[in-house]
Design an enzyme around this catalytic site. Structure first.
Site, PDB file in Angstrom:
ATOM      1  N   GLY A 170      38.231 105.633 103.543  1.00 64.04           N
ATOM      2  CA  GLY A 170      36.984 105.716 102.764  1.00 64.04           C
ATOM      3  C   GLY A 170      36.300 104.366 102.614  1.00 64.04           C
ATOM      4  N   ARG A 219      54.180 102.978  87.055  1.00 62.30           N
ATOM      5  CA  ARG A 219      53.555 104.149  87.681  1.00 62.30           C
ATOM      6  C   ARG A 219      54.608 105.261  87.734  1.00 62.30           C
ATOM      7  NH1 ARG A 219      52.758 105.662  93.871  1.00 62.30           N
ATOM      8  NH2 ARG A 219      51.394 107.435  93.539  1.00 62.30           N
ATOM      9  N   LEU A 240      40.353 108.674 100.700  1.00 66.65           N
ATOM     10  CA  LEU A 240      40.796 108.938 102.072  1.00 66.65           C
ATOM     11  C   LEU A 240      41.699 107.812 102.557  1.00 66.65           C
ATOM     12  CD1 LEU A 240      37.361 110.076 103.654  1.00 66.65           C
ATOM     13  CD2 LEU A 240      39.115 111.517 102.594  1.00 66.65           C
ATOM     14  N   GLY A 241      43.008 107.993 102.385  1.00 68.56           N
ATOM     15  CA  GLY A 241      43.980 107.009 102.892  1.00 68.56           C
ATOM     16  C   GLY A 241      44.904 107.756 103.831  1.00 68.56           C
ATOM     17  N   ASN A 242      46.208 107.434 103.774  1.00 69.58           N
ATOM     18  CA  ASN A 242      47.155 108.293 104.490  1.00 69.58           C
ATOM     19  C   ASN A 242      47.175 109.658 103.846  1.00 69.58           C
ATOM     20  OD1 ASN A 242      48.314 106.875 106.666  1.00 69.58           O
ATOM     21  ND2 ASN A 242      49.286 105.517 105.188  1.00 69.58           N
ATOM     22  N   HIS A 277      46.806 111.137  93.024  1.00 67.12           N
ATOM     23  CA  HIS A 277      45.839 110.033  93.172  1.00 67.12           C
ATOM     24  C   HIS A 277      44.997 109.890  91.897  1.00 67.12           C
ATOM     25  CE1 HIS A 277      45.709 110.739  97.828  1.00 67.12           C
ATOM     26  NE2 HIS A 277      46.614 109.824  97.519  1.00 67.12           N
ATOM     27  N   GLU A 337      44.636 100.877  91.821  1.00 61.73           N
ATOM     28  CA  GLU A 337      45.437 101.702  90.912  1.00 61.73           C
ATOM     29  C   GLU A 337      46.221 100.843  89.926  1.00 61.73           C
ATOM     30  OE1 GLU A 337      46.381 103.603  94.667  1.00 61.73           O
ATOM     31  OE2 GLU A 337      46.812 105.426  93.541  1.00 61.73           O
ATOM     32  N   GLY A 392      41.928 103.441 102.247  1.00 61.35           N
ATOM     33  CA  GLY A 392      41.856 102.836 103.586  1.00 61.35           C
ATOM     34  C   GLY A 392      40.724 103.334 104.460  1.00 61.35           C
ATOM     35  N   ASN A 437      36.770 101.650 104.677  1.00 60.12           N
ATOM     36  CA  ASN A 437      36.598 100.850 105.903  1.00 60.12           C
ATOM     37  C   ASN A 437      35.977 101.559 107.086  1.00 60.12           C
ATOM     38  OD1 ASN A 437      37.994  98.366 105.015  1.00 60.12           O
ATOM     39  ND2 ASN A 437      39.726  99.765 104.811  1.00 60.12           N
ATOM     40  N   ASN A 462      55.678  99.604  90.418  1.00 61.85           N
ATOM     41  CA  ASN A 462      55.628 100.874  91.135  1.00 61.85           C
ATOM     42  C   ASN A 462      56.924 100.959  91.947  1.00 61.85           C
ATOM     43  OD1 ASN A 462      55.116 103.075  92.717  1.00 61.85           O
ATOM     44  ND2 ASN A 462      53.212 102.297  93.605  1.00 61.85           N
ATOM     45  N   ARG A 478      49.804 115.259 106.952  1.00 59.39           N
ATOM     46  CA  ARG A 478      49.973 116.494 106.165  1.00 59.39           C
ATOM     47  C   ARG A 478      48.898 117.513 106.521  1.00 59.39           C
ATOM     48  NH1 ARG A 478      50.137 113.591 100.424  1.00 59.39           N
ATOM     49  NH2 ARG A 478      50.608 111.639 101.464  1.00 59.39           N
TER      50      ARG A 478
HETATM   51  P1  ADP Z   1      47.890 104.972 101.526  1.00 54.89           P
HETATM   52  O1  ADP Z   1      47.431 106.383 101.317  1.00 54.89           O
HETATM   53  O2  ADP Z   1      49.201 104.876 102.221  1.00 54.89           O
HETATM   54  O3  ADP Z   1      47.765 104.088 100.302  1.00 54.89           O
HETATM   55  P2  ADP Z   1      45.638 103.483 102.570  1.00 54.89           P
HETATM   56  O4  ADP Z   1      44.697 103.827 101.489  1.00 54.89           O
HETATM   57  O5  ADP Z   1      46.066 102.071 102.714  1.00 54.89           O
HETATM   58  O6  ADP Z   1      46.903 104.415 102.597  1.00 54.89           O
HETATM   59  O7  ADP Z   1      44.978 103.965 103.941  1.00 54.89           O
HETATM   60  C1  ADP Z   1      45.673 103.808 105.151  1.00 54.89           C
HETATM   61  C2  ADP Z   1      44.829 104.337 106.267  1.00 54.89           C
HETATM   62  O8  ADP Z   1      43.541 103.715 106.232  1.00 54.89           O
HETATM   63  C3  ADP Z   1      45.392 103.983 107.626  1.00 54.89           C
HETATM   64  O9  ADP Z   1      46.225 104.976 108.096  1.00 54.89           O
HETATM   65  C4  ADP Z   1      44.163 103.893 108.478  1.00 54.89           C
HETATM   66  O10 ADP Z   1      43.965 105.156 109.084  1.00 54.89           O
HETATM   67  C5  ADP Z   1      43.028 103.683 107.533  1.00 54.89           C
HETATM   68  N1  ADP Z   1      42.338 102.407 107.748  1.00 54.89           N
HETATM   69  C6  ADP Z   1      42.646 101.193 107.287  1.00 54.89           C
HETATM   70  N2  ADP Z   1      41.759 100.273 107.722  1.00 54.89           N
HETATM   71  C7  ADP Z   1      40.845 100.934 108.464  1.00 54.89           C
HETATM   72  C8  ADP Z   1      39.669 100.565 109.187  1.00 54.89           C
HETATM   73  N3  ADP Z   1      39.253  99.308 109.226  1.00 54.89           N
HETATM   74  N4  ADP Z   1      38.987 101.543 109.833  1.00 54.89           N
HETATM   75  C9  ADP Z   1      39.417 102.819 109.790  1.00 54.89           C
HETATM   76  N5  ADP Z   1      40.507 103.224 109.120  1.00 54.89           N
HETATM   77  C10 ADP Z   1      41.214 102.310 108.478  1.00 54.89           C
END
Ligand code: ADP
Length: 400
Positions: A335, A94, A212-214, A183, A387, A333, A337, A7, A244
């Site tokens: 979703g 990728r 649900l990540g960044n 995604h 991924e 991230g 955690n 990637n 965003r």
């Molecule tokens: P990307 O979209 O960059 O791949 P990720 O899927 O790694 O991002 O998600 C990153 C986000 O996940 C972080 O900004 C944070 O808000 C959230 N995150 C990571 N760990 C936790 C946690 N334990 N509890 C809540 N949010 C979390």
């Protein structure tokens, strides 16, 4: 079969080496800050019983040099996991934007490279570095097949009524303006994994997958095929994200240009980098936001309310589009955690047959788990995304 997944970003190169017998990660790592005065190499040996992490700082001139370092790390007696580069059967790359040209993984040749260039205006930050990574791999490993896997591929099954914007039609036919979605590799991976965990045939399963990540996106999957997704022509559309906006009234842009004197380029930075959770409460990491809510920060609480409201709206919309949902799947991230966000998002969805169990929702594990209660008609799952493994699987399928 051994597959290397690459990637390549504008100044980074991430890699994972898979042994597809058992889908085992043999090694993974990244080279960051390529082209800067100090590059950072991180290499993990992941073989069972041999876990080891190496971090080094060194100047890495360009992606060619970066690829060379990856090859050395993989075969070096101290850090390596294979004896010879020739043991690699294929390299999966990728590529973010395949436009309408590619509906599946493809063996890279000059025509494919030209198509990646042709689609670059639609993903100017991603496609050019992806191509640089491909060319570096071709140069270093000329005898190993290079295969492109596109983020947009999974969304190619979206029907025209869902991917078209109600603009003059020639903007689509001449300028390629349409929804592409992103995604895709993540949505594909978690949907297949969820169906397997539910012991259902993916071709008979309807899902709403929520990444649900960044970046954040929601996808409606009917009988295993994507039929709609929240991101659009670019990854700016859909639900609000870390920085965003997600969907806004398009007339706001003209209004803001007039009112603030900002150029379209300056506003583009606002929309992509200064908005979303960050724009509302000054923070974009959900962990920081929860901490501040606990300390009484009202804007942090508002940001979470807005975020969950928008995800819930997409669940409602896609439930209507699908007519029947077998499961909702959370990933990435936040979703994976964040039980607070999952609970708020699923609150008051009992009219759709969705009930979650607080105890199940609160469990902490890096493995997939379900959180629906016994009487829920719709299953609700957390499935950690992967991924790179999906790319390796697509490469394996193409080679077979
Ligand atoms: P990307 O979209 O960059 O791949 P990720 O899927 O790694 O991002 O998600 C990153 C986000 O996940 C972080 O900004 C944070 O808000 C959230 N995150 C990571 N760990 C936790 C946690 N334990 N509890 C809540 N949010 C979390």
């Amino acid at each position: 079969m051994i597959i290397l997944v690459i990637n390549a970003g504008s100044s980074s190169l991430k890699y994972q080496l898979f042994n597809m017998a058992g889908a085992i990660v043999m090694a993974r790592g990244s080279i960051e800050r390529i082209g800067e005065t100090k590059g950072v190499l991180t290499h993990h040996i992941c073989m069972p019983g041999q876990g080891k992490k190496i971090v080094k700082e060194q100047k890495v001139k360009d992606h060619n040099r970066g690829m060379h370092l990856v090859a050395n790390l993989i075969i070096d007696p101290d850090t390596g996991v294979i004896d010879n580069i020739k043991n690699i059967d294929a390299i999966g790359h990728r590529v973010v934007q395949g436009g309408e040209t590619f509906g599946s993984a493809v063996l890279i040749n000059d025509r494919v490279k030209q198509a990646i260039i042709d689609n670059s205006p639609l993903a100017p930050l991603h496609n050019p570095p992806n191509l640089v990574g491909i060319m570096a791999a071709e140069k270093l490993f000329p005898k190993i097949p290079n295969i492109a896997v596109f983020d947009t591929e999974f969304h190619q099954s979206i029907p025209q009524k869902a991917f078209l914007y109600a603009l003059p039609y020639e903007y689509y036919s001449k300028l390629k303006v349409r929804k592409y979605g992103f995604h895709g590799t993540s949505h594909k991976y978690v949907s297949r994994k969820a169906a397997k965990l539910m012991e259902k045939d993916i071709d008979k399963t309807n899902l709403i997958t929520i990444h649900l990540g960044n970046g954040c996106s929601v996808t409606a999957i009917e009988k295993g095929k994507c039929i709609d997704t929240s991101m659009g022509m670019t990854p700016l559309a859909g639900i609000m994200m870390g920085t965003r906006t997600g969907d806004i009234d398009p007339a706001i842009i003209g209004y803001l240009m007039e009112q603030t004197g900002k150029t379209i380029k300056e506003l583009d930075i606002v929309l992509n980098q200064k908005s979303g959770l960050l724009g509302i409460c000054g923070m974009n990491d959900m962990r920081d936001i929860h901490e501040k809510i606990d300390a009484g920060h009202t804007k942090a609480a508002l940001a979470v309310e807005m975020f969950c409201y928008q995800v819930k709206k997409y669940i409602g919309a896609y439930a209507a589009v699908l007519g029947h949902i077998d499961a909702i799947v959370f990933t990435a991230g936040v979703g994976e955690n964040d039980p607070i966000i999952r609970a708020k998002t699923c609150e008051n969805l009992s009219f759709l047959g969705i009930w979650i169990s607080p105890e199940k929702n609160n469990q902490k594990t890096s493995k997939p788990f379900y959180l629906h209660s016994e009487d829920s008609q719709v299953q609700v799952w957390v499935v950690p995304t992967n991924e790179e493994l999906q790319i390796a699987k697509d490469v394996q399928k193409l080679l077979k």
